[in-house]
Design a protein around this motif. Structure first.
Motif, PDB file in Angstrom:
ATOM      1  N   ASP A   1      -4.846  -7.600   1.540  1.00  0.00           N
ATOM      2  CA  ASP A   1      -3.577  -8.228   2.435  1.00  0.00           C
ATOM      3  C   ASP A   1      -3.907  -8.044   3.811  1.00  0.00           C
ATOM      4  OD1 ASP A   1      -2.047  -8.670   0.363  1.00  0.00           O
ATOM      5  OD2 ASP A   1      -0.875  -6.898   0.327  1.00  0.00           O
ATOM      6  N   LEU A   2      -4.557  -6.778   4.298  1.00  0.00           N
ATOM      7  CA  LEU A   2      -4.926  -6.830   5.530  1.00  0.00           C
ATOM      8  C   LEU A   2      -6.229  -7.599   6.166  1.00  0.00           C
ATOM      9  CD1 LEU A   2      -5.077  -2.756   5.770  1.00  0.00           C
ATOM     10  CD2 LEU A   2      -3.429  -4.160   6.881  1.00  0.00           C
ATOM     11  N   ILE A   3      -6.944  -7.966   5.324  1.00  0.00           N
ATOM     12  CA  ILE A   3      -7.937  -8.941   5.383  1.00  0.00           C
ATOM     13  C   ILE A   3      -7.296 -10.168   5.303  1.00  0.00           C
ATOM     14  CG2 ILE A   3      -9.970 -10.156   4.590  1.00  0.00           C
ATOM     15  CD1 ILE A   3     -10.932  -7.601   3.059  1.00  0.00           C
ATOM     16  N   ARG A   4      -6.452 -10.741   4.845  1.00  0.00           N
ATOM     17  CA  ARG A   4      -5.865 -12.069   4.880  1.00  0.00           C
ATOM     18  C   ARG A   4      -5.109 -12.087   6.327  1.00  0.00           C
ATOM     19  NH1 ARG A   4      -3.273 -11.528   0.725  1.00  0.00           N
ATOM     20  NH2 ARG A   4      -1.149 -11.381   1.420  1.00  0.00           N
TER      21      ARG A   4
ATOM     22  N   GLN B   1      -6.427  -7.989   9.881  1.00  0.00           N
ATOM     23  CA  GLN B   1      -5.988  -6.769  10.395  1.00  0.00           C
ATOM     24  C   GLN B   1      -6.877  -5.857   9.697  1.00  0.00           C
ATOM     25  OE1 GLN B   1      -4.297  -5.905  13.062  1.00  0.00           O
ATOM     26  NE2 GLN B   1      -3.763  -7.991  13.543  1.00  0.00           N
ATOM     27  N   PHE B   2      -8.039  -6.064   9.223  1.00  0.00           N
ATOM     28  CA  PHE B   2      -9.024  -5.069   8.511  1.00  0.00           C
ATOM     29  C   PHE B   2     -10.182  -4.876   9.294  1.00  0.00           C
ATOM     30  CE2 PHE B   2     -11.924  -3.586   5.267  1.00  0.00           C
ATOM     31  CZ  PHE B   2     -11.141  -2.466   4.927  1.00  0.00           C
ATOM     32  N   GLY B   3     -11.134  -5.526   9.067  1.00  0.00           N
ATOM     33  CA  GLY B   3     -12.565  -5.588  10.021  1.00  0.00           C
ATOM     34  C   GLY B   3     -12.459  -6.488  11.162  1.00  0.00           C
ATOM     35  N   GLY B   4     -13.073  -6.403  12.242  1.00  0.00           N
ATOM     36  CA  GLY B   4     -13.395  -7.200  13.328  1.00  0.00           C
ATOM     37  C   GLY B   4     -12.700  -6.684  14.706  1.00  0.00           C
TER      38      GLY B   4
ATOM     39  N   ALA C   1      -8.667  -7.355  14.952  1.00  0.00           N
ATOM     40  CA  ALA C   1      -8.077  -6.502  14.261  1.00  0.00           C
ATOM     41  C   ALA C   1      -7.350  -5.626  15.024  1.00  0.00           C
ATOM     42  CB  ALA C   1      -8.740  -5.804  12.794  1.00  0.00           C
ATOM     43  N   THR C   2      -6.132  -5.461  15.694  1.00  0.00           N
ATOM     44  CA  THR C   2      -5.706  -4.637  16.563  1.00  0.00           C
ATOM     45  C   THR C   2      -5.090  -3.450  16.126  1.00  0.00           C
ATOM     46  OG1 THR C   2      -3.883  -5.971  17.025  1.00  0.00           O
ATOM     47  CG2 THR C   2      -5.454  -6.499  18.518  1.00  0.00           C
ATOM     48  N   TYR C   3      -4.708  -3.513  14.680  1.00  0.00           N
ATOM     49  CA  TYR C   3      -3.834  -2.615  13.831  1.00  0.00           C
ATOM     50  C   TYR C   3      -4.779  -1.240  13.697  1.00  0.00           C
ATOM     51  CZ  TYR C   3      -1.382  -0.647  10.102  1.00  0.00           C
ATOM     52  OH  TYR C   3      -0.486   0.462   9.044  1.00  0.00           O
TER      53      TYR C   3
END
Length: 552
Positions: free
Chosen positions: A497-500, A503-506, A509-511
């Motif tokens: 979900d976070l990747i989609r 909000q995971f890597g990169g 992704a500010t979260y």
């Protein structure tokens, strides 16, 4: 998928899998003629069991670590805002800190389990005697093989692809190629699967078997994640994929699958305590296949204290999150489940339910739910702190709240098993169809669900089932991401979900969550870590494979 070769071999994994030992434990010996019914059963069992007697199907120091479900949890939950574990074996802490390396054993466990499951399915699908069991069972095993490929490609990206057994090295398939094959495979096998309908565990013939809804829900999931899997394809039509995701989610709901929403009050026969269980509670209890929760189970994986005992299925979800003292939401003990003192949850998951998480410290699960205003807030905070100051020793278990979501208690008040756990694991449940529909519609609408829209009604239904005190009428994409956390925490969805949602890597992704990237305050890590590295042993054994970017 014209460019994808459809035959190959497990030359690397077969070399590492101890099939002679598996044969000794009454598993089907892939080198000898086998009974078709036994192999059919084995294909299902491989989704939740280590092996036929609690030992793994391949050489490993702890059979429980080989279970597919346990490995899905490890790779999908531990590196996210959901959970964290201090256990130092196999590279689990590296997963928690988003610092996995090609040599980490936990990655090999997932890789080997998926590939060994695929091997079992390939033997079934390529044996003429198995075809005599009928086209429905044949289609079910195709679904199981496709699901294992989905898991493998979702975590590792490029994978060795095979549909037959041969002596040659398996060719490599990219994640984009696997997307096309999986869409085709789930679509084709659906035609011969059982008709979609909720089933109780008293239906011995059909309960726990793949039906058409299982194919529809996987298609909805794949289309929703299409922009991730097809990121390298410039002309990929994500809008069309979102329309498909909505359509398949609707098919699941139109087939009669719905949310478990019946609340019951019973007297617990062991303690004499009057207990109230909500529809959400019942999804994760010992009698979930026979209670009113069955209406939500699109695909339950079967567990039985007498017949299917293991260390990586439902027991893992109950025990790994447990210590010695916590109680269920009704104030009772967990029901013959020891505490393994491993997993806790991070602050950011608790914050999905409250703006003041420290105010929960010292409270029992029953007390927390009373103040949370959401049935899904199933946490234990007595003798636990919200802050996780360290994660490298047994004492770390007391830092971070723990969940009481999974229980070996029965919602009908009857005695629980004293020899093991009975709760089935709902691998697919109807709540996902509600959330997939809502998200796809929100994306198509520019990022927000208007009040009264069909997607908003799906969100409303989930929140009504949870008796949420906070009311909402419109929903943003971020609201939907948060709702997915509240609904599915510690079930094996979060990393995807976070990747989609980016909000995971990169760097975009500010979260940030506690211990993201290996520091307590959280820090960004490269987008290349949206895939795990291919285990180094596989690269050495199969020259067709290539290491994922960022791990060379």
């Amino acid at each position: 998928m014209a460019t994808l070769v459809v035959s190959g071999a497990l030359t690397s994994c077969i070399g590492d899998l101890d099939f002679e030992s598996a044969a000794d434990t009454n598993d089907p010996d892939i080198n000898q003629p086998f009974d078709p019914n036994q192999m059919y059963t084995k294909c299902y069992a491989s989704l939740i069991m280590e092996g036929n007697d609690g030992n793994a199907d391949f050489d490993i120091d702890d059979g429980g670590k080989s279970c597919l479900l346990r490995n899905i949890y490890n790779l999908e939950c531990l590196g996210t805002d959901e959970s964290i574990c201090w256990w130092t074996d196999g590279g689990l802490v590296n997963v928690c800190y988003n610092q996995s390396t090609p040599g980490d054993q936990v990655l090999k466990f997932m890789y080997y389990r998926s590939m060994s499951n695929i091997t079992y399915c390939n033997h079934y699908l390529n044996d003429e005697s198995c075809k005599n069991l009928g086209e429905t069972k044949y289609a079910e095993v195709r679904w199981i093989r496709a699901f294992n490929y989905y898991v493998l490609a979702n975590e590792f990206g490029n994978v060795p692809f095979l549909t037959k057994i041969s002596g040659e090295a398996a060719p490599r398939a990219t994640q984009a190629e696997m997307y096309d094959w999986l869409i085709s495979e789930f679509t084709e096998c659906e035609k011969n699967l059982m008709e979609a309908a909720p089933k109780k565990d008293s239906d011995k013939e059909r309960y726990g078997r793949v039906d058409k809804a299982a194919a529809w829900l996987m298609l909805s999931r794949l289309y929703l994640n299409g922009k991730v899997w097809k990121a390298t394809v410039e002309d990929f039509d994500y809008e069309a994929a979102l329309q498909q995701s909505k359509a398949y989610a609707k098919k699941v709901l139109d087939a009669g699958y719905k949310l478990s929403d019946e609340t019951s009050t019973v007297t617990d026969k062991q303690s004499g305590v009057m207990c109230t269980y909500t529809g959400y509670d019942k999804l994760f209890m010992a009698d979930n296949g026979s209670s009113s929760a069955y209406v939500e189970a699109v695909l339950p994986l079967l567990q039985d204290a007498e017949k299917t005992r293991g260390w990586g299925g439902t027991l893992f979800f109950m025990a790994a999150h447990a210590g010695a003292d916590q109680e269920t939401v009704t104030g009772l003990d967990r029901g013959n489940v020891d505490g393994w003192r491993g997993m806790r949850v991070r602050r950011q998951l608790v914050e999905k339910f409250t703006n003041t998480p420290e105010a929960w410290e010292g409270k029992t699960s029953k007390e927390i739910r009373e103040v949370a205003g959401d049935d899904r807030a199933l946490f234990w905070a007595k003798n636990h702190t919200v802050r996780i100051a360290h994660n490298d020793r047994d004492e770390s278990f007391d830092q971070g709240l723990i969940i009481t979501k999974f229980s070996n208690r029965r919602s009908d008040g009857e005695m629980y098993s004293t020899t093991g756990v009975d709760g089935d694991f709902f691998l697919l449940r109807a709540a996902e169809a509600y959330l997939n529909y809502a998200e796809a519609e929100a994306r198509l609408a520019g990022g927000t669900l208007a009040a009264g829209s069909e997607g908003a009604k799906c969100m409303d239904a989930l929140r009504a089932r949870a008796h949420c005190k906070k009311t909402m009428s419109t929903y943003t994409l971020n609201d939907i991401l948060d709702e997915r956390a509240r609904e599915f925490y510690c079930e094996g969805y979060r990393r995807t979900d976070l990747i989609r949602f980016g909000q995971f890597g990169g760097n975009d992704a500010t979260y940030a969550w506690d211990w993201k990237g290996g520091v307590e305050a959280g820090q960004a890590f490269p987008a290349t870590r949206n895939l795990y590295p291919i285990p180094e042993s596989e690269l050495l054994a199969n020259p067709n494979l290539k290491q994922n970017e960022g791990y060379n």
